[in-house]
Enzyme design. Structure first.
Site, PDB file in Angstrom:
ATOM      1  N   GLU A  29       0.934  -1.061  -0.142  1.00  0.00           N
ATOM      2  CA  GLU A  29       0.185  -0.079   0.172  1.00  0.00           C
ATOM      3  C   GLU A  29       0.818   0.831  -0.437  1.00  0.00           C
ATOM      4  O   GLU A  29       0.302   1.974   0.355  1.00  0.00           O
ATOM      5  CB  GLU A  29      -0.529   0.223   1.297  1.00  0.00           C
ATOM      6  N   SER A 157      -6.102  -2.860   1.114  1.00  0.00           N
ATOM      7  CA  SER A 157      -6.904  -2.195  -0.289  1.00  0.00           C
ATOM      8  C   SER A 157      -7.473  -3.641  -1.285  1.00  0.00           C
ATOM      9  O   SER A 157      -7.167  -3.184  -2.475  1.00  0.00           O
ATOM     10  CB  SER A 157      -5.771  -1.568  -0.230  1.00  0.00           C
ATOM     11  N   TYR A 227      -9.800   3.898  -5.628  1.00  0.00           N
ATOM     12  CA  TYR A 227      -8.694   5.065  -5.521  1.00  0.00           C
ATOM     13  C   TYR A 227      -8.827   5.825  -6.803  1.00  0.00           C
ATOM     14  O   TYR A 227      -8.063   6.323  -6.583  1.00  0.00           O
ATOM     15  CB  TYR A 227      -7.208   4.329  -4.636  1.00  0.00           C
ATOM     16  N   ARG A 266     -10.608   2.865  12.149  1.00  0.00           N
ATOM     17  CA  ARG A 266     -11.778   2.862  11.010  1.00  0.00           C
ATOM     18  C   ARG A 266     -11.997   1.508  10.878  1.00  0.00           C
ATOM     19  O   ARG A 266     -11.547   0.782  10.094  1.00  0.00           O
ATOM     20  CB  ARG A 266     -11.179   3.458   9.453  1.00  0.00           C
ATOM     21  N   ASP A 268     -14.982  -1.512   9.094  1.00  0.00           N
ATOM     22  CA  ASP A 268     -15.919  -1.541   7.984  1.00  0.00           C
ATOM     23  C   ASP A 268     -16.690  -2.743   8.191  1.00  0.00           C
ATOM     24  O   ASP A 268     -16.582  -3.576   9.000  1.00  0.00           O
ATOM     25  CB  ASP A 268     -14.794  -2.646   6.927  1.00  0.00           C
ATOM     26  N   GLU A 282     -13.310  -5.559   9.480  1.00  0.00           N
ATOM     27  CA  GLU A 282     -12.388  -5.054   9.699  1.00  0.00           C
ATOM     28  C   GLU A 282     -12.211  -4.114  10.338  1.00  0.00           C
ATOM     29  O   GLU A 282     -12.965  -3.467  10.238  1.00  0.00           O
ATOM     30  CB  GLU A 282     -11.421  -5.561   8.346  1.00  0.00           C
ATOM     31  N   ASN A 284      -8.864  -1.008  10.583  1.00  0.00           N
ATOM     32  CA  ASN A 284      -8.092  -0.635  10.302  1.00  0.00           C
ATOM     33  C   ASN A 284      -7.070   1.039  11.665  1.00  0.00           C
ATOM     34  O   ASN A 284      -7.598   1.528  11.213  1.00  0.00           O
ATOM     35  CB  ASN A 284      -8.142   0.249   8.789  1.00  0.00           C
ATOM     36  N   GLY A 288      -6.936   5.505   5.531  1.00  0.00           N
ATOM     37  CA  GLY A 288      -6.276   6.348   4.514  1.00  0.00           C
ATOM     38  C   GLY A 288      -6.395   7.329   4.656  1.00  0.00           C
ATOM     39  O   GLY A 288      -7.543   7.947   5.733  1.00  0.00           O
TER      40      GLY A 288
HETATM   41  N1  LIG Z   1     -17.454 -11.291   3.937  1.00  0.00           N
HETATM   42  C1  LIG Z   1     -17.692 -10.173   3.020  1.00  0.00           C
HETATM   43  N2  LIG Z   1     -18.734 -10.038   2.463  1.00  0.00           N
HETATM   44  C2  LIG Z   1     -19.095  -9.354   1.473  1.00  0.00           C
HETATM   45  N3  LIG Z   1     -18.255  -8.371   1.733  1.00  0.00           N
HETATM   46  C3  LIG Z   1     -16.987  -8.066   1.539  1.00  0.00           C
HETATM   47  C4  LIG Z   1     -16.238  -9.861   2.935  1.00  0.00           C
HETATM   48  N4  LIG Z   1     -15.368  -8.945   3.007  1.00  0.00           N
HETATM   49  C5  LIG Z   1     -14.495  -8.605   2.344  1.00  0.00           C
HETATM   50  N5  LIG Z   1     -15.293  -7.889   1.644  1.00  0.00           N
HETATM   51  C6  LIG Z   1     -15.313  -6.473  -0.265  1.00  0.00           C
HETATM   52  O1  LIG Z   1     -14.095  -6.071   0.249  1.00  0.00           O
HETATM   53  C7  LIG Z   1     -13.698  -4.817   0.605  1.00  0.00           C
HETATM   54  C8  LIG Z   1     -12.215  -5.250   1.013  1.00  0.00           C
HETATM   55  O2  LIG Z   1     -11.986  -6.508   2.387  1.00  0.00           O
HETATM   56  P1  LIG Z   1     -12.307  -6.078   4.016  1.00  0.00           P
HETATM   57  O3  LIG Z   1     -11.599  -6.675   4.950  1.00  0.00           O
HETATM   58  O4  LIG Z   1     -12.363  -5.183   4.622  1.00  0.00           O
HETATM   59  O5  LIG Z   1     -10.690  -5.791   3.265  1.00  0.00           O
HETATM   60  P2  LIG Z   1      -9.628  -4.575   2.792  1.00  0.00           P
HETATM   61  O6  LIG Z   1      -9.586  -3.856   3.404  1.00  0.00           O
HETATM   62  O7  LIG Z   1      -8.424  -4.801   4.065  1.00  0.00           O
HETATM   63  O8  LIG Z   1      -9.363  -5.203   1.580  1.00  0.00           O
HETATM   64  C9  LIG Z   1     -14.865  -5.170   1.447  1.00  0.00           C
HETATM   65  O9  LIG Z   1     -14.581  -3.558   1.790  1.00  0.00           O
HETATM   66  C10 LIG Z   1     -15.702  -5.109   0.796  1.00  0.00           C
HETATM   67  O10 LIG Z   1     -16.305  -4.541  -0.390  1.00  0.00           O
HETATM   68 MG   LIG Z   2     -10.757  -2.959   4.122  1.00  0.00          MG
END
Ligand SMILES: Nc1ncnc2c1ncn2[C@@H]1O[C@H](COP(=O)(O)OP(=O)(O)O)[C@@H](O)[C@H]1O
Ligand SMILES: [Mg+2]
Length: 324
Positions: A29, A157, A227, A266, A268, A282, A284, A288
């Protein structure tokens, strides 16, 4: 919530001393960090903070001592910056830094460790399996059902992430994730609305900022859409029902505290369509911080400007209590 409740009353930019903004770094990243860090640097300087850029990929961190740095703003994302390693080095150098300490940073970098703790504490997070082969990934699909998300445990990301619809996609999805991390996480896909919510500690109290609702084309919130395109819509105010917004805010504050996070973060959160149940994906710990990033967007909705936010975060820089 207003800017006045978020802004610690005593912050005087000039009194914050000499400040290194750490950005760049060597994680996947790096590019995002370069954007975050230059925004933060500019904002701090515009407020009269004596700040300068420091890229740990180019200079050893010990040089911070020779520079006479009083505190660091960590604008590094991913491994070797957000994962406790830089935090540990700064602890040894006794230079206060923004955000979470060593333990929370390193747990939050690892989505599986994070989910284990949340699950143990009764916080909702989608069901998952940790897998070490394509075959195990196929078994996870049988257990969890389709669709399923396959992603590296310690990446960000949306790098190396695949939505798997059937068993024929498992081998490729596993390989794509394993390329970034031998720990591969298979997770039940939550069909629903995507949100994210910052937490900010003000005067020692962790507070949730307004929730942001994210609408990506076809629900695909990937690296490209995050991004490099203008196709994602970010709604803040979120437009969610007030009690649903409040539920998410309570949830992310618990998620933050449960991991022992500090300063800011932050999380999610997906809201499942069928029953409106929110699920934590998750958290963070060094989110960002570009001018278009989500924490600044949410802070702005309360009246807190990007510059004020940067100064506020910097003012909260600290060391682990046990070190002092
Ligand atoms: N279990 C899940 N169900 C639905 N969407 C998911 C799931 N895991 C990830 N996503 C999608 O993928 C994106 C990135 O996943 P995330 O777990 O936030 O990891 P990172 O942001 O660290 O790459 C999320 O913002 C969401 O849009
Ligand atoms: Mg995420």
């Amino acid at each position: 919530m207003s800017a006045s409740t978020l802004m610690a009353p005593t912050v005087q930019p000039q009194a914050l001393g000499k400040v290194a903004v750490l950005f760049g770094g060597s994680s996947a990243e790096r590019e995002v960090s370069l954007m975050s860090g230059s925004g933060v640097l500019q904002a701090l300087q515009s407020q009269g903070v004596r700040a300068f850029a420091f890229d740990p990929a180019e200079r050893p961190l010990q040089e911070l001592l020779a520079e006479g740095v009083d505190r660091c703003f960590i604008a590094l994302h991913g491994r070797g910056g957000e994962d406790g390693t830089v935090q540990g080095a700064l602890e040894l150098l006794k230079i206060p830094y923004t955000g979470s300490g060593v333990m929370a940073s390193s747990i939050a970098m690892d989505k599986v460790m994070t989910k284990r703790i949340w699950r143990f504490e009764g916080l909702p997070t989608p069901d998952w399996r940790l897998v070490d082969s394509a075959e195990a990934c196929e078994q996870a699909l049988v257990a969890l059902g389709a669709p399923m998300i396959v992603k590296p445990a310690r990446e960000g990301s949306s790098i190396g992430l695949t939505k798997v619809m059937d068993a024929s996609q498992c081998a490729q999805a596993y390989a794509a994730a394993a390329q970034h991390d031998p720990e591969v996480l298979c997770e039940q896909f939550i069909e629903g609305e995507e949100t994210t919510c910052p937490v900010l500690v003000v005067d020692g109290r962790a507070q949730a900022l307004p929730v942001i609702r994210i609408q990506a084309p076809d629900g695909k919130y990937d690296y490209q859409n995050k991004y490099f395109t203008d196709e994602v819509r970010y709604l803040c105010p979120s437009g969610l029902e007030a009690d649903e917004e409040a539920e998410i805010q309570r949830l992310v504050v618990r998620a933050f505290k449960t991991l022992g996070c500090r300063g800011w973060a932050r999380a999610d959160v997906m809201i499942r369509h069928s029953d409106r149940q929110p699920f934590l994906l998750e958290i963070n710990t060094a989110p960002g911080m570009t001018g278009h990033s989500l924490v600044p967007m949410s802070a702005k909705a309360t009246g807190l400007s990007y510059e004020q936010l940067c100064v506020q975060l910097l003012a909260s820089a600290s060391l682990d209590t046990l070190q002092r």
